[in-house]
Design a protein around this motif. Structure first.
Motif, short mmCIF file in Angstrom:
data_model
loop_
_atom_site.label_atom_id
_atom_site.label_comp_id
_atom_site.label_asym_id
_atom_site.label_seq_id
_atom_site.Cartn_x
_atom_site.Cartn_y
_atom_site.Cartn_z
N ILE A 195 -16.19 12.17 36.32
CA ILE A 195 -16.32 11.36 35.53
C ILE A 195 -16.11 10.02 36.55
O ILE A 195 -16.89 8.83 36.16
CB ILE A 195 -15.13 11.09 34.55
N PHE A 196 -15.21 9.76 37.39
CA PHE A 196 -15.16 9.05 38.40
C PHE A 196 -16.59 8.45 39.13
O PHE A 196 -16.73 7.36 39.27
CB PHE A 196 -13.91 9.17 39.38
N ILE A 197 -17.12 9.55 39.60
CA ILE A 197 -18.37 9.29 40.39
C ILE A 197 -19.58 8.84 39.54
O ILE A 197 -20.07 7.82 39.74
CB ILE A 197 -18.80 10.62 40.89
N ILE A 198 -19.55 9.11 38.15
CA ILE A 198 -20.52 8.44 37.21
C ILE A 198 -20.32 7.09 37.01
O ILE A 198 -21.05 6.15 36.92
CB ILE A 198 -20.57 9.51 35.94
N ILE A 199 -18.87 6.86 36.79
CA ILE A 199 -18.48 5.28 36.28
C ILE A 199 -18.67 4.58 37.77
O ILE A 199 -19.28 3.48 37.56
CB ILE A 199 -17.01 5.42 36.22
N TYR A 200 -18.52 5.20 38.87
CA TYR A 200 -18.83 4.29 39.93
C TYR A 200 -20.23 3.97 40.24
O TYR A 200 -20.77 2.78 40.41
CB TYR A 200 -18.41 5.05 41.48
N TYR A 201 -21.31 4.90 39.95
CA TYR A 201 -22.55 4.79 40.02
C TYR A 201 -23.04 3.68 38.92
O TYR A 201 -24.07 2.94 39.12
CB TYR A 201 -23.33 6.04 40.13
N LEU A 202 -22.32 3.83 37.89
CA LEU A 202 -22.60 2.97 36.76
C LEU A 202 -22.65 1.52 37.01
O LEU A 202 -23.17 0.55 36.95
CB LEU A 202 -22.14 3.46 35.44
N PHE A 203 -21.30 1.43 37.65
CA PHE A 203 -20.93 -0.02 37.96
C PHE A 203 -21.69 -0.74 39.27
O PHE A 203 -22.21 -1.77 39.19
CB PHE A 203 -19.58 0.02 38.50
N LEU A 216 -25.02 0.37 39.78
CA LEU A 216 -26.29 -0.01 38.90
C LEU A 216 -26.27 -1.33 38.20
O LEU A 216 -27.24 -2.05 38.53
CB LEU A 216 -26.71 1.00 38.32
N ILE A 217 -25.18 -1.53 37.43
CA ILE A 217 -25.21 -2.80 36.64
C ILE A 217 -24.98 -3.91 37.77
O ILE A 217 -25.49 -5.06 37.26
CB ILE A 217 -23.78 -2.57 35.73
N GLY A 218 -23.98 -3.61 38.63
CA GLY A 218 -23.89 -5.00 39.55
C GLY A 218 -25.19 -5.17 40.30
O GLY A 218 -25.51 -6.37 40.75
N ARG A 219 -25.93 -4.34 40.51
CA ARG A 219 -27.22 -4.54 41.38
C ARG A 219 -28.20 -5.34 40.51
O ARG A 219 -28.98 -6.21 41.03
CB ARG A 219 -27.78 -3.29 41.80
N TYR A 220 -28.31 -5.08 39.21
CA TYR A 220 -29.25 -5.95 38.38
C TYR A 220 -28.78 -7.05 37.68
O TYR A 220 -29.39 -7.95 37.28
CB TYR A 220 -30.11 -4.78 37.55
N LEU A 221 -27.59 -6.75 37.05
CA LEU A 221 -27.07 -7.76 36.06
C LEU A 221 -26.27 -8.88 36.82
O LEU A 221 -26.56 -10.17 36.47
CB LEU A 221 -25.88 -7.08 35.21
N PHE A 222 -25.65 -8.67 38.04
CA PHE A 222 -24.97 -9.80 38.46
C PHE A 222 -25.86 -10.72 39.19
O PHE A 222 -25.91 -12.15 38.95
CB PHE A 222 -24.10 -9.35 39.93
#
Length: 87
Positions: free
Chosen positions: A10-18, A20-26
């Motif tokens: 779960i921590f690994i999935i959350i880490y990669y989601l953040f 991915l979001i940070g790379r495109y949304l920020f």
């Protein structure tokens, strides 16, 4: 051992989601903020230029709506001060 693996997963999935979001949304949010600031600065520049072009001899009054804060001195400069006359 199964719960520990589940928590790590779960921590690994959350880490990669953040990531991915940070790379495109920020960058998208940052670009929007920069564009807003540029538009605001351009409008300020246009207002300043229009003010500079005002006719010579024309009197304009700009009201400042912000109230000045007191500096802690109760007697403003130029106020009458009592004195004693010495003979």
């Amino acid at each position: 051992m199964g719960t520990l693996a589940r928590i790590l997963l779960i921590f690994i999935i959350i880490y990669y989601l953040f990531r991915l979001i940070g790379r495109y949304l920020f960058p998208y949010l940052l670009k929007n903020q920069v564009e807003k600031m540029q538009k605001k600065q351009e409008q300020s520049r246009k207002d300043f230029e229009n003010k500079q072009r005002s006719q010579e001899g024309k009197v304009t009054i700009d009201y400042n709506t912000k109230k000045n804060k007191k500096r802690g001195n109760d007697n403003p400069p130029g106020e009458y001060v009592d004195y004693e006359e010495i003979k």
